[in-house]
Design a protein around this motif. Sequence first.
Motif, PDB file in Angstrom:
ATOM      1  N   GLN A   1     -22.137  14.034   6.910  1.00  0.00           N
ATOM      2  CA  GLN A   1     -22.171  12.990   7.938  1.00  0.00           C
ATOM      3  C   GLN A   1     -22.428  11.635   7.269  1.00  0.00           C
ATOM      4  O   GLN A   1     -22.812  11.569   6.099  1.00  0.00           O
ATOM      5  CB  GLN A   1     -23.224  13.286   8.998  1.00  0.00           C
ATOM      6  CG  GLN A   1     -24.620  13.387   8.425  1.00  0.00           C
ATOM      7  CD  GLN A   1     -25.690  13.675   9.465  1.00  0.00           C
ATOM      8  OE1 GLN A   1     -25.389  14.075  10.587  1.00  0.00           O
ATOM      9  NE2 GLN A   1     -26.939  13.460   9.105  1.00  0.00           N
TER      10      GLN A   1
ATOM     11  N   GLN B   1     -13.093   5.123   8.568  1.00  0.00           N
ATOM     12  CA  GLN B   1     -13.734   5.723   9.748  1.00  0.00           C
ATOM     13  C   GLN B   1     -13.070   7.044  10.122  1.00  0.00           C
ATOM     14  O   GLN B   1     -13.741   8.029  10.424  1.00  0.00           O
ATOM     15  CB  GLN B   1     -13.640   4.771  10.937  1.00  0.00           C
ATOM     16  CG  GLN B   1     -14.557   3.579  10.835  1.00  0.00           C
ATOM     17  CD  GLN B   1     -14.485   2.715  12.080  1.00  0.00           C
ATOM     18  OE1 GLN B   1     -14.670   3.199  13.195  1.00  0.00           O
ATOM     19  NE2 GLN B   1     -14.200   1.451  11.907  1.00  0.00           N
ATOM     20  N   GLU B   2     -11.732   7.061  10.053  1.00  0.00           N
ATOM     21  CA  GLU B   2     -11.006   8.301  10.390  1.00  0.00           C
ATOM     22  C   GLU B   2     -11.335   9.411   9.398  1.00  0.00           C
ATOM     23  O   GLU B   2     -11.562  10.560   9.777  1.00  0.00           O
ATOM     24  CB  GLU B   2      -9.487   8.049  10.368  1.00  0.00           C
ATOM     25  CG  GLU B   2      -8.968   7.442  11.652  1.00  0.00           C
ATOM     26  CD  GLU B   2      -7.569   6.870  11.486  1.00  0.00           C
ATOM     27  OE1 GLU B   2      -6.812   7.362  10.606  1.00  0.00           O
ATOM     28  OE2 GLU B   2      -7.237   5.923  12.228  1.00  0.00           O
TER      29      GLU B   2
ATOM     30  N   ARG C   1     -16.554  15.020   8.678  1.00  0.00           N
ATOM     31  CA  ARG C   1     -17.689  15.429   9.517  1.00  0.00           C
ATOM     32  C   ARG C   1     -17.308  16.617  10.391  1.00  0.00           C
ATOM     33  O   ARG C   1     -18.011  17.623  10.432  1.00  0.00           O
ATOM     34  CB  ARG C   1     -18.147  14.252  10.402  1.00  0.00           C
ATOM     35  CG  ARG C   1     -19.488  14.504  11.094  1.00  0.00           C
ATOM     36  CD  ARG C   1     -19.765  13.508  12.219  1.00  0.00           C
ATOM     37  NE  ARG C   1     -18.813  13.607  13.319  1.00  0.00           N
ATOM     38  CZ  ARG C   1     -18.808  14.569  14.238  1.00  0.00           C
ATOM     39  NH1 ARG C   1     -19.715  15.528  14.197  1.00  0.00           N
ATOM     40  NH2 ARG C   1     -17.895  14.597  15.191  1.00  0.00           N
ATOM     41  N   ARG C   2     -16.141  16.508  11.044  1.00  0.00           N
ATOM     42  CA  ARG C   2     -15.722  17.587  11.942  1.00  0.00           C
ATOM     43  C   ARG C   2     -15.438  18.882  11.182  1.00  0.00           C
ATOM     44  O   ARG C   2     -15.786  19.970  11.612  1.00  0.00           O
ATOM     45  CB  ARG C   2     -14.499  17.171  12.768  1.00  0.00           C
ATOM     46  CG  ARG C   2     -14.918  16.679  14.147  1.00  0.00           C
ATOM     47  CD  ARG C   2     -13.775  16.516  15.104  1.00  0.00           C
ATOM     48  NE  ARG C   2     -13.168  15.201  14.945  1.00  0.00           N
ATOM     49  CZ  ARG C   2     -11.935  14.985  14.507  1.00  0.00           C
ATOM     50  NH1 ARG C   2     -11.149  15.996  14.192  1.00  0.00           N
ATOM     51  NH2 ARG C   2     -11.473  13.760  14.383  1.00  0.00           N
TER      52      ARG C   2
ATOM     53  N   GLU D   1     -14.815  10.819   9.919  1.00  0.00           N
ATOM     54  CA  GLU D   1     -14.837  11.684  11.103  1.00  0.00           C
ATOM     55  C   GLU D   1     -14.157  13.019  10.800  1.00  0.00           C
ATOM     56  O   GLU D   1     -14.633  14.076  11.225  1.00  0.00           O
ATOM     57  CB  GLU D   1     -14.131  10.939  12.259  1.00  0.00           C
ATOM     58  CG  GLU D   1     -14.234  11.559  13.620  1.00  0.00           C
ATOM     59  CD  GLU D   1     -15.639  11.991  14.049  1.00  0.00           C
ATOM     60  OE1 GLU D   1     -16.628  11.447  13.542  1.00  0.00           O
ATOM     61  OE2 GLU D   1     -15.721  12.912  14.882  1.00  0.00           O
TER      62      GLU D   1
END
Length: 237
Positions: free
Chosen positions: A98, A111-112, A118-119, A115
């Motif tokens: 994260q 940012q993408e 993270r996912r 994410e």
Amino acid sequence: MKKKLLPPRHIAIVMDGNGRWAKEHGLPRIKGHEQGAHSVEESIAACLEAGVEFLTLYAFSSENWKRPQLEVQGLMLLLEHYLHHKIEEMNRHEIRFQAIGRLSELSSNIQEQLEKVRRATAHHCKLTLTLALNYGARHEMIDALRAIVGKVIQGALTPEEITEEVFSQHLYTAHMPDPDLLVRTSGEHRLSNFLLWQLSYAEFYIVKKYWPDFKKNDLLEAIEAYQQRERRFGEVR
Ligand code: IPE
Ligand code: IPE
Ligand code: MG
């Protein structure tokens, strides 16, 4: 006999000294950052070996935008490269990834990617790796305050209900225990706006080595030194 502490649950690191390392090797600063990325792997390996549950790394501060544009661009490219190549390894080692900081001010591409990683790793629980990016503890506290004031205005929270726990739950680090151990490389004795609230009772460990020279055994040594400390939390022991 003095009781030895358990290994820290949460280690936070100010990864400092990439620029000086590069200068000493007659290289451009960005080469120091590139080399520093290997030390991230070394620290992750030490945490996995010692059973540390949370590792939080200061990678880019809210003040680091003041650096030359070329260096900032180089750091962002390095970050993109790192995120692109590490998902598989994180999955293999059961690492949850994260990022914390004002992430909305980073490029949409980064940012993408953040994410995405993270996912892809959200189901793991052996080690939580947190990168502090565009992070500043003062920004973090202002953001928490704004969220809390918003709730008070809406009537969802009364001023009396604002406790330390409530404040902590509005920080970027909500759901993480506070760091037990703070490590800073390259000898500087300062926090540089890192986790000011969360480090209230952390043990400090400062080493002279530059971050690119900081290896797995160096972090294991820091953990060992931590385990010899006596934490009092204001009590008489
Ligand atoms: C730490 O190394 C990395 C970042 C702050 C991004 P530095 O780049 O601060 O290295 P020094 O302190 O100039 O040696
Ligand atoms: C702190 O290091 C920030 C990171 C490690 C990302 P700096 O090198 O930016 O801190 P100062 O300038 O020495 O305080
Ligand atoms: Mg520095």
